[in-house]
Design an enzyme around this catalytic site. Structure first.
Site, PDB file in Angstrom:
ATOM      1  N   CYS A 125     -51.486 127.817  -2.678  1.00 19.16           N
ATOM      2  CA  CYS A 125     -50.052 127.873  -2.355  1.00 19.16           C
ATOM      3  C   CYS A 125     -49.287 127.533  -3.637  1.00 19.16           C
ATOM      4  O   CYS A 125     -49.825 127.691  -4.729  1.00 19.16           O
ATOM      5  CB  CYS A 125     -49.716 126.941  -1.192  1.00 19.16           C
TER       6      CYS A 125
ATOM      7  N   ASN B 248     -49.717 122.962  -3.861  1.00 17.73           N
ATOM      8  CA  ASN B 248     -51.026 122.391  -3.480  1.00 17.73           C
ATOM      9  C   ASN B 248     -50.877 120.999  -2.856  1.00 17.73           C
ATOM     10  O   ASN B 248     -51.738 120.134  -3.021  1.00 17.73           O
ATOM     11  CB  ASN B 248     -51.996 122.356  -4.682  1.00 17.73           C
TER      12      ASN B 248
ATOM     13  N   CYS C 194     -48.987 120.977   0.482  1.00 12.66           N
ATOM     14  CA  CYS C 194     -48.707 121.224   1.910  1.00 12.66           C
ATOM     15  C   CYS C 194     -49.669 122.263   2.500  1.00 12.66           C
ATOM     16  O   CYS C 194     -50.617 121.920   3.213  1.00 12.66           O
ATOM     17  CB  CYS C 194     -47.260 121.686   2.116  1.00 12.66           C
ATOM     18  N   ARG C 195     -49.418 123.546   2.215  1.00  8.23           N
ATOM     19  CA  ARG C 195     -50.148 124.604   2.925  1.00  8.23           C
ATOM     20  C   ARG C 195     -51.614 124.722   2.533  1.00  8.23           C
ATOM     21  O   ARG C 195     -52.493 124.781   3.407  1.00  8.23           O
ATOM     22  CB  ARG C 195     -49.443 125.952   2.725  1.00  8.23           C
ATOM     23  N   SER C 196     -51.902 124.803   1.232  1.00  4.60           N
ATOM     24  CA  SER C 196     -53.309 125.049   0.864  1.00  4.60           C
ATOM     25  C   SER C 196     -54.230 123.860   1.135  1.00  4.60           C
ATOM     26  O   SER C 196     -55.364 124.070   1.586  1.00  4.60           O
ATOM     27  CB  SER C 196     -53.437 125.563  -0.578  1.00  4.60           C
TER      28      SER C 196
ATOM     29  N   ASP D 292     -43.273 128.316   3.570  1.00  3.88           N
ATOM     30  CA  ASP D 292     -43.229 127.066   2.820  1.00  3.88           C
ATOM     31  C   ASP D 292     -42.486 126.020   3.658  1.00  3.88           C
ATOM     32  O   ASP D 292     -41.301 126.185   3.937  1.00  3.88           O
ATOM     33  CB  ASP D 292     -42.484 127.343   1.506  1.00  3.88           C
TER      34      ASP D 292
HETATM   35  P1  4NP Z   1     -46.882 123.988  -0.801  1.00  6.29           P
HETATM   36  O1  4NP Z   1     -45.395 123.413  -0.567  1.00  6.29           O
HETATM   37  O2  4NP Z   1     -46.742 125.131  -1.774  1.00  6.29           O
HETATM   38  O3  4NP Z   1     -47.282 124.428   0.552  1.00  6.29           O
HETATM   39  O4  4NP Z   1     -47.678 122.829  -1.350  1.00  6.29           O
HETATM   40  C1  4NP Z   1     -44.525 123.081  -1.593  1.00  6.29           C
HETATM   41  C2  4NP Z   1     -44.655 121.868  -2.230  1.00  6.29           C
HETATM   42  C3  4NP Z   1     -43.758 121.520  -3.228  1.00  6.29           C
HETATM   43  C4  4NP Z   1     -42.746 122.391  -3.573  1.00  6.29           C
HETATM   44  C5  4NP Z   1     -42.627 123.607  -2.931  1.00  6.29           C
HETATM   45  C6  4NP Z   1     -43.525 123.956  -1.949  1.00  6.29           C
HETATM   46  N1  4NP Z   1     -41.807 122.026  -4.552  1.00  6.29           N
HETATM   47  O5  4NP Z   1     -40.870 122.809  -4.798  1.00  6.29           O
HETATM   48  O6  4NP Z   1     -41.936 120.980  -5.181  1.00  6.29           O
END
Ligand code: 4NP
Length: 155
Positions: A9, A12, A14-16, A126
């Protein structure tokens, strides 16, 4: 032979990592942990070294999942080290393929939603800037996709 799967993602956190921990849960249930090895990474480097987001960890633990891992950034050598590289959204998909300009590993790169059977979304959204409900929706979609992924693997 052990198959190696990398979930990717943006951050790294939340989703992945959720996908990795849900998949590992399914693998433990089915006694397949020595057949399929999972890892996760982010296309961005902002959160390198951080544990999974506390909102995602809480939502996963509530459902009985173990939560582990520290964020790392996706890198070109991951194309050699993994058999399957699974993007959560279209931006992740493009950012991954940008590191493979010759398209040598293009066939390994898939979209997570392609494995879902009960959900019709084309991206795992996201959840970072939304509320807790977004995290639960992501988990439900990932549970569906992880089951589909497991059925699609030759184990
Ligand atoms: P992820 O979520 O890609 O699912 O880990 C996010 C985590 C942090 C951010 C965006 C999405 N950020 O903008 O910091």
């Amino acid at each position: 032979m052990t198959q190696r799967v990398l979930f990717v993602c943006l951050g790294n956190i939340c989703r992945s990592p959720a996908a990795e921990n849900i998949m590992n849960h399914l693998l433990r249930e089915r006694g397949l942990t020595d057949r399929i090895l999972c890892d996760s990474a982010g296309t961005g480097g902002y959160h390198v070294g951080a544990p999974p987001d506390s909102r995602m960890s809480a939502a996963l633990k509530e459902k009985g999942y173990l939560v582990s891992g520290r964020a790392r950034q996706f890198e070109a050598r991951d194309f050699q080290n993994f058999d399957l590289i699974i993007a959560m959204d279209e931006e992740n998909y493009r950012d991954i393929l940008r590191l493979d300009p010759q398209g040598l590993h293009r066939q390994k790169v898939k979209r997570m939603t392609a494995f879902a059977r009960r959900h019709s979304e084309t991206e795992v959204p996201d959840p970072y800037y939304g509320g807790q409900e977004g995290f639960n929706r992501v988990i439900a979609l990932l549970e569906d996709a992880c089951q589909g992924l497991l059925e699609s693997l030759d184990v």
